[in-house]
Scaffold this active site. Structure first.
Site, PDB file in Angstrom:
ATOM      1  N   LYS A   1       0.820  -1.213   0.000  1.00  0.00           N
ATOM      2  CA  LYS A   1       0.000   0.000   0.000  1.00  0.00           C
ATOM      3  C   LYS A   1       0.856   1.265   0.000  1.00  0.00           C
ATOM      4  CE  LYS A   1      -1.056  -0.125   4.966  1.00  0.00           C
ATOM      5  NZ  LYS A   1       0.066  -1.062   5.261  1.00  0.00           N
TER       6      LYS A   1
ATOM      7  N   ARG B   1      -5.499   2.809  11.660  1.00  0.00           N
ATOM      8  CA  ARG B   1      -5.183   1.395  11.863  1.00  0.00           C
ATOM      9  C   ARG B   1      -6.063   0.789  12.944  1.00  0.00           C
ATOM     10  NH1 ARG B   1       0.529   1.623   9.970  1.00  0.00           N
ATOM     11  NH2 ARG B   1       1.326  -0.482   9.757  1.00  0.00           N
TER      12      ARG B   1
ATOM     13  N   ARG C   1      12.129  -7.374   1.801  1.00  0.00           N
ATOM     14  CA  ARG C   1      12.026  -5.924   1.809  1.00  0.00           C
ATOM     15  C   ARG C   1      13.319  -5.302   2.350  1.00  0.00           C
ATOM     16  NH1 ARG C   1       6.409  -3.022   3.260  1.00  0.00           N
ATOM     17  NH2 ARG C   1       7.145  -2.636   5.341  1.00  0.00           N
TER      18      ARG C   1
ATOM     19  N   ARG D   1      14.579  -3.765   7.918  1.00  0.00           N
ATOM     20  CA  ARG D   1      14.218  -2.986   9.104  1.00  0.00           C
ATOM     21  C   ARG D   1      13.910  -3.904  10.285  1.00  0.00           C
ATOM     22  NH1 ARG D   1       9.720   0.726   6.526  1.00  0.00           N
ATOM     23  NH2 ARG D   1       8.459  -0.613   7.808  1.00  0.00           N
TER      24      ARG D   1
ATOM     25  N   ARG E   1       3.039  -8.411  13.637  1.00  0.00           N
ATOM     26  CA  ARG E   1       2.331  -7.310  12.959  1.00  0.00           C
ATOM     27  C   ARG E   1       1.094  -7.827  12.233  1.00  0.00           C
ATOM     28  NH1 ARG E   1       6.575  -4.281   9.383  1.00  0.00           N
ATOM     29  NH2 ARG E   1       4.931  -2.712   9.166  1.00  0.00           N
TER      30      ARG E   1
HETATM   31  P1  AMP Z   1       4.280   1.117   8.583  1.00  0.00           P
HETATM   32  O1  AMP Z   1       5.506   1.688   7.980  1.00  0.00           O
HETATM   33  O2  AMP Z   1       3.013   1.804   8.150  1.00  0.00           O
HETATM   34  O3  AMP Z   1       4.162  -0.376   8.412  1.00  0.00           O
HETATM   35  O4  AMP Z   1       4.357   1.392  10.164  1.00  0.00           O
HETATM   36  C1  AMP Z   1       5.424   0.871  10.943  1.00  0.00           C
HETATM   37  C2  AMP Z   1       5.010   0.831  12.405  1.00  0.00           C
HETATM   38  O5  AMP Z   1       4.675   2.157  12.846  1.00  0.00           O
HETATM   39  C3  AMP Z   1       3.787  -0.007  12.722  1.00  0.00           C
HETATM   40  O6  AMP Z   1       4.082  -1.382  12.854  1.00  0.00           O
HETATM   41  C4  AMP Z   1       3.328   0.630  14.025  1.00  0.00           C
HETATM   42  O7  AMP Z   1       4.139   0.224  15.110  1.00  0.00           O
HETATM   43  C5  AMP Z   1       3.615   2.108  13.786  1.00  0.00           C
HETATM   44  N1  AMP Z   1       2.440   2.782  13.181  1.00  0.00           N
HETATM   45  C6  AMP Z   1       2.336   3.320  11.936  1.00  0.00           C
HETATM   46  N2  AMP Z   1       1.120   3.850  11.729  1.00  0.00           N
HETATM   47  C7  AMP Z   1       0.422   3.654  12.869  1.00  0.00           C
HETATM   48  C8  AMP Z   1      -0.897   3.956  13.289  1.00  0.00           C
HETATM   49  N3  AMP Z   1      -1.780   4.561  12.470  1.00  0.00           N
HETATM   50  N4  AMP Z   1      -1.268   3.591  14.538  1.00  0.00           N
HETATM   51  C9  AMP Z   1      -0.426   2.984  15.373  1.00  0.00           C
HETATM   52  N5  AMP Z   1       0.827   2.634  15.046  1.00  0.00           N
HETATM   53  C10 AMP Z   1       1.264   2.966  13.800  1.00  0.00           C
END
Ligand code: AMP
Length: 214
Positions: A13, A88, A127, A160, A171
Protein backbone atom coordinates in the site's frame (compact mmCIF):
# COMPACT_ATOMS: atom_id res chain seq x y z
CA UNK A 1 -9.68 13.56 -3.31
CA UNK A 2 -9.20 12.06 0.15
CA UNK A 3 -8.02 8.48 0.12
CA UNK A 4 -7.19 5.86 2.76
CA UNK A 5 -4.99 2.93 1.84
CA UNK A 6 -5.86 -0.22 3.75
CA UNK A 7 -4.06 -3.54 3.71
CA UNK A 8 -1.78 -5.73 5.77
CA UNK A 9 1.79 -4.60 6.42
CA UNK A 10 3.70 -5.49 3.27
CA UNK A 11 0.64 -5.55 1.00
CA UNK A 12 2.26 -2.83 -1.10
CA UNK A 13 0.00 0.00 0.00
CA UNK A 14 2.94 2.35 0.57
CA UNK A 15 4.22 1.91 -2.99
CA UNK A 16 0.72 2.46 -4.38
CA UNK A 17 0.13 5.46 -2.10
CA UNK A 18 3.29 7.17 -3.42
CA UNK A 19 2.17 6.64 -7.01
CA UNK A 20 -1.33 7.92 -6.28
CA UNK A 21 0.18 11.00 -4.65
CA UNK A 22 2.34 11.65 -7.75
CA UNK A 23 -0.45 11.10 -10.26
CA UNK A 24 -3.11 13.13 -8.52
CA UNK A 25 -0.81 15.80 -7.04
CA UNK A 26 -1.83 15.25 -3.41
CA UNK A 27 0.40 14.67 -0.37
CA UNK A 28 1.29 11.14 0.70
CA UNK A 29 0.95 10.88 4.48
CA UNK A 30 2.51 7.80 6.01
CA UNK A 31 2.36 7.55 9.80
CA UNK A 32 5.11 4.90 9.73
CA UNK A 33 7.38 7.38 7.85
CA UNK A 34 6.50 10.16 10.31
CA UNK A 35 7.42 7.92 13.28
CA UNK A 36 10.65 6.82 11.59
CA UNK A 37 11.59 10.44 10.79
CA UNK A 38 11.01 11.32 14.46
CA UNK A 39 13.10 8.39 15.54
CA UNK A 40 15.95 9.50 13.30
CA UNK A 41 15.75 13.03 14.67
CA UNK A 42 15.77 11.63 18.23
CA UNK A 43 12.49 13.32 19.26
CA UNK A 44 10.50 12.18 22.31
CA UNK A 45 7.73 10.98 19.98
CA UNK A 46 10.27 8.93 18.01
CA UNK A 47 11.65 7.30 21.16
CA UNK A 48 8.19 6.42 22.43
CA UNK A 49 7.06 5.08 19.03
CA UNK A 50 10.15 2.87 18.70
CA UNK A 51 9.23 0.90 21.83
CA UNK A 52 6.05 -0.24 20.09
CA UNK A 53 7.31 -0.47 16.52
CA UNK A 54 10.19 -2.81 17.36
CA UNK A 55 7.74 -5.24 18.93
CA UNK A 56 5.34 -5.14 16.00
CA UNK A 57 2.74 -3.37 18.14
CA UNK A 58 0.72 -0.28 17.31
CA UNK A 59 1.77 3.07 18.69
CA UNK A 60 -1.05 4.21 21.04
CA UNK A 61 -3.88 6.18 19.42
CA UNK A 62 -3.22 9.24 21.58
CA UNK A 63 0.28 9.59 20.10
CA UNK A 64 -0.95 8.98 16.58
CA UNK A 65 -4.25 10.80 16.04
CA UNK A 66 -3.18 14.35 16.86
CA UNK A 67 -0.20 14.24 14.59
CA UNK A 68 -2.34 13.10 11.64
CA UNK A 69 -5.06 15.68 12.34
CA UNK A 70 -2.38 18.35 12.49
CA UNK A 71 -0.86 17.17 9.20
CA UNK A 72 -4.14 17.05 7.25
CA UNK A 73 -5.06 20.55 8.40
CA UNK A 74 -2.03 21.97 6.59
CA UNK A 75 -2.41 24.03 3.44
CA UNK A 76 -1.06 21.41 1.02
CA UNK A 77 -3.86 19.01 2.04
CA UNK A 78 -6.69 21.29 1.00
CA UNK A 79 -7.26 19.44 -2.30
CA UNK A 80 -6.95 16.03 -0.69
CA UNK A 81 -4.35 13.55 0.54
CA UNK A 82 -3.60 9.87 0.59
CA UNK A 83 -3.26 8.26 4.01
CA UNK A 84 -0.94 5.28 4.23
CA UNK A 85 -0.91 3.35 7.52
CA UNK A 86 -3.60 5.46 9.15
CA UNK A 87 -6.20 4.76 10.43
CA UNK A 88 -5.18 1.39 11.86
CA UNK A 89 -7.84 1.08 14.58
CA UNK A 90 -11.55 1.88 14.81
CA UNK A 91 -10.92 4.74 17.32
CA UNK A 92 -8.43 6.27 14.84
CA UNK A 93 -11.03 6.01 12.04
CA UNK A 94 -13.63 7.64 14.27
CA UNK A 95 -11.20 10.42 15.25
CA UNK A 96 -10.53 11.07 11.56
CA UNK A 97 -14.24 11.15 10.68
CA UNK A 98 -14.95 13.50 13.58
CA UNK A 99 -12.14 15.89 12.62
CA UNK A 100 -13.31 15.99 8.99
CA UNK A 101 -16.99 16.35 9.93
CA UNK A 102 -16.07 19.49 11.89
CA UNK A 103 -14.99 21.11 8.62
CA UNK A 104 -17.89 19.61 6.65
CA UNK A 105 -15.78 16.99 4.88
CA UNK A 106 -15.46 13.22 4.65
CA UNK A 107 -13.14 10.62 3.21
CA UNK A 108 -13.85 9.69 -0.43
CA UNK A 109 -12.25 6.27 -0.81
CA UNK A 110 -10.82 3.48 1.34
CA UNK A 111 -8.80 1.21 -0.95
CA UNK A 112 -7.99 -2.21 0.44
CA UNK A 113 -4.92 -3.78 -1.15
CA UNK A 114 -5.78 -7.40 -0.49
CA UNK A 115 -2.93 -9.93 -0.08
CA UNK A 116 -3.09 -13.27 1.80
CA UNK A 117 -0.81 -13.70 4.85
CA UNK A 118 1.41 -16.33 3.26
CA UNK A 119 2.35 -13.96 0.40
CA UNK A 120 3.04 -11.21 2.95
CA UNK A 121 5.52 -13.29 4.92
CA UNK A 122 7.47 -14.15 1.76
CA UNK A 123 7.47 -10.55 0.58
CA UNK A 124 8.55 -8.96 3.84
CA UNK A 125 11.68 -11.06 4.15
CA UNK A 126 12.86 -9.49 0.88
CA UNK A 127 12.03 -5.92 1.81
CA UNK A 128 14.92 -3.49 2.25
CA UNK A 129 14.79 0.07 3.48
CA UNK A 130 17.16 2.99 3.58
CA UNK A 131 17.23 4.28 7.14
CA UNK A 132 18.64 7.57 5.90
CA UNK A 133 16.05 8.73 3.31
CA UNK A 134 13.22 6.23 3.85
CA UNK A 135 13.27 4.75 0.34
CA UNK A 136 12.03 1.16 0.23
CA UNK A 137 13.06 -1.66 -2.09
CA UNK A 138 12.56 -5.38 -2.56
CA UNK A 139 15.40 -7.74 -3.44
CA UNK A 140 13.27 -9.36 -6.19
CA UNK A 141 10.60 -6.90 -7.33
CA UNK A 142 12.26 -3.48 -6.74
CA UNK A 143 16.00 -4.10 -6.39
CA UNK A 144 18.50 -1.31 -5.85
CA UNK A 145 20.75 -0.63 -8.85
CA UNK A 146 23.80 -1.54 -6.74
CA UNK A 147 23.17 -4.32 -4.25
CA UNK A 148 22.72 -3.03 -0.71
CA UNK A 149 23.05 0.65 -1.68
CA UNK A 150 20.16 3.14 -1.79
CA UNK A 151 19.56 4.49 -5.34
CA UNK A 152 18.36 7.79 -3.97
CA UNK A 153 20.97 8.76 -1.36
CA UNK A 154 23.77 6.17 -1.51
CA UNK A 155 23.41 4.93 2.09
CA UNK A 156 23.10 1.25 3.01
CA UNK A 157 19.72 -0.47 2.67
CA UNK A 158 18.78 -2.96 5.40
CA UNK A 159 16.02 -5.27 6.64
CA UNK A 160 14.22 -2.99 9.10
CA UNK A 161 13.84 -4.21 12.69
CA UNK A 162 10.08 -4.24 12.23
CA UNK A 163 10.41 -6.37 9.06
CA UNK A 164 12.26 -9.18 10.90
CA UNK A 165 10.26 -12.47 10.52
CA UNK A 166 9.10 -12.70 14.16
CA UNK A 167 8.01 -9.07 14.14
CA UNK A 168 6.18 -9.56 10.84
CA UNK A 169 4.15 -12.42 12.37
CA UNK A 170 3.25 -10.18 15.30
CA UNK A 171 2.33 -7.31 12.96
CA UNK A 172 0.02 -9.61 11.00
CA UNK A 173 -1.70 -10.71 14.22
CA UNK A 174 -2.12 -7.07 15.20
CA UNK A 175 -3.42 -6.27 11.71
CA UNK A 176 -6.11 -8.96 11.88
CA UNK A 177 -7.18 -8.01 15.39
CA UNK A 178 -7.10 -4.22 15.17
CA UNK A 179 -6.98 -3.02 11.56
CA UNK A 180 -9.04 -5.53 9.59
CA UNK A 181 -12.29 -4.37 11.29
CA UNK A 182 -11.83 -1.13 9.32
CA UNK A 183 -12.79 -3.02 6.18
CA UNK A 184 -16.33 -3.41 7.53
CA UNK A 185 -16.27 0.11 8.91
CA UNK A 186 -15.65 1.60 5.45
CA UNK A 187 -17.91 -0.94 3.73
CA UNK A 188 -20.73 0.42 5.87
CA UNK A 189 -19.81 3.95 4.77
CA UNK A 190 -19.94 2.67 1.19
CA UNK A 191 -16.45 3.95 0.31
CA UNK A 192 -14.58 0.63 0.41
CA UNK A 193 -12.90 -0.55 -2.80
CA UNK A 194 -10.87 -3.75 -2.92
CA UNK A 195 -7.99 -4.43 -5.30
CA UNK A 196 -6.13 -7.70 -5.73
CA UNK A 197 -2.69 -6.92 -4.29
CA UNK A 198 -1.14 -10.19 -5.49
CA UNK A 199 -0.95 -8.84 -9.06
CA UNK A 200 2.21 -7.11 -10.36
CA UNK A 201 2.52 -3.56 -8.96
CA UNK A 202 1.64 -1.88 -12.26
CA UNK A 203 -1.58 -3.89 -12.50
CA UNK A 204 -2.52 -2.98 -8.93
CA UNK A 205 -1.97 0.67 -9.81
CA UNK A 206 -4.08 0.35 -12.99
CA UNK A 207 -6.91 -1.11 -10.90
CA UNK A 208 -6.65 1.82 -8.48
CA UNK A 209 -6.67 4.40 -11.29
CA UNK A 210 -9.77 2.73 -12.68
CA UNK A 211 -11.47 3.28 -9.32
CA UNK A 212 -10.28 6.86 -8.84
CA UNK A 213 -10.63 7.95 -12.46
CA UNK A 214 -7.81 9.07 -14.75
P1 AMP B 1 4.28 1.12 8.58
O1 AMP B 1 5.51 1.69 7.98
O2 AMP B 1 3.01 1.80 8.15
O3 AMP B 1 4.16 -0.38 8.41
O4 AMP B 1 4.36 1.39 10.16
C1 AMP B 1 5.42 0.87 10.94
C2 AMP B 1 5.01 0.83 12.40
O5 AMP B 1 4.67 2.16 12.85
C3 AMP B 1 3.79 -0.01 12.72
O6 AMP B 1 4.08 -1.38 12.85
C4 AMP B 1 3.33 0.63 14.02
O7 AMP B 1 4.14 0.22 15.11
C5 AMP B 1 3.62 2.11 13.79
N1 AMP B 1 2.44 2.78 13.18
C6 AMP B 1 2.34 3.32 11.94
N2 AMP B 1 1.12 3.85 11.73
C7 AMP B 1 0.42 3.65 12.87
C8 AMP B 1 -0.90 3.96 13.29
N3 AMP B 1 -1.78 4.56 12.47
N4 AMP B 1 -1.27 3.59 14.54
C9 AMP B 1 -0.43 2.98 15.37
N5 AMP B 1 0.83 2.63 15.05
C10 AMP B 1 1.26 2.97 13.80
Amino acid sequence: MKIIMLGAPGAGKGTQAKQIADKYGIPHISTGDIFRANLKQGTELGKKAKEYMDQGLLVPDELTCDLVMDRISQEDCKNGFVLDGFPRTIPQAEALDTALAKIGQKMDYAIDVDVPDENIINRMSGRRACLNCGATYHIVSIPTKVEGVCDRCGNAVVLRDDDQPETVKKRLEVYHAQTQPLIDYYKKQDILKTVDGTQPMEKVFDAIVEILGA
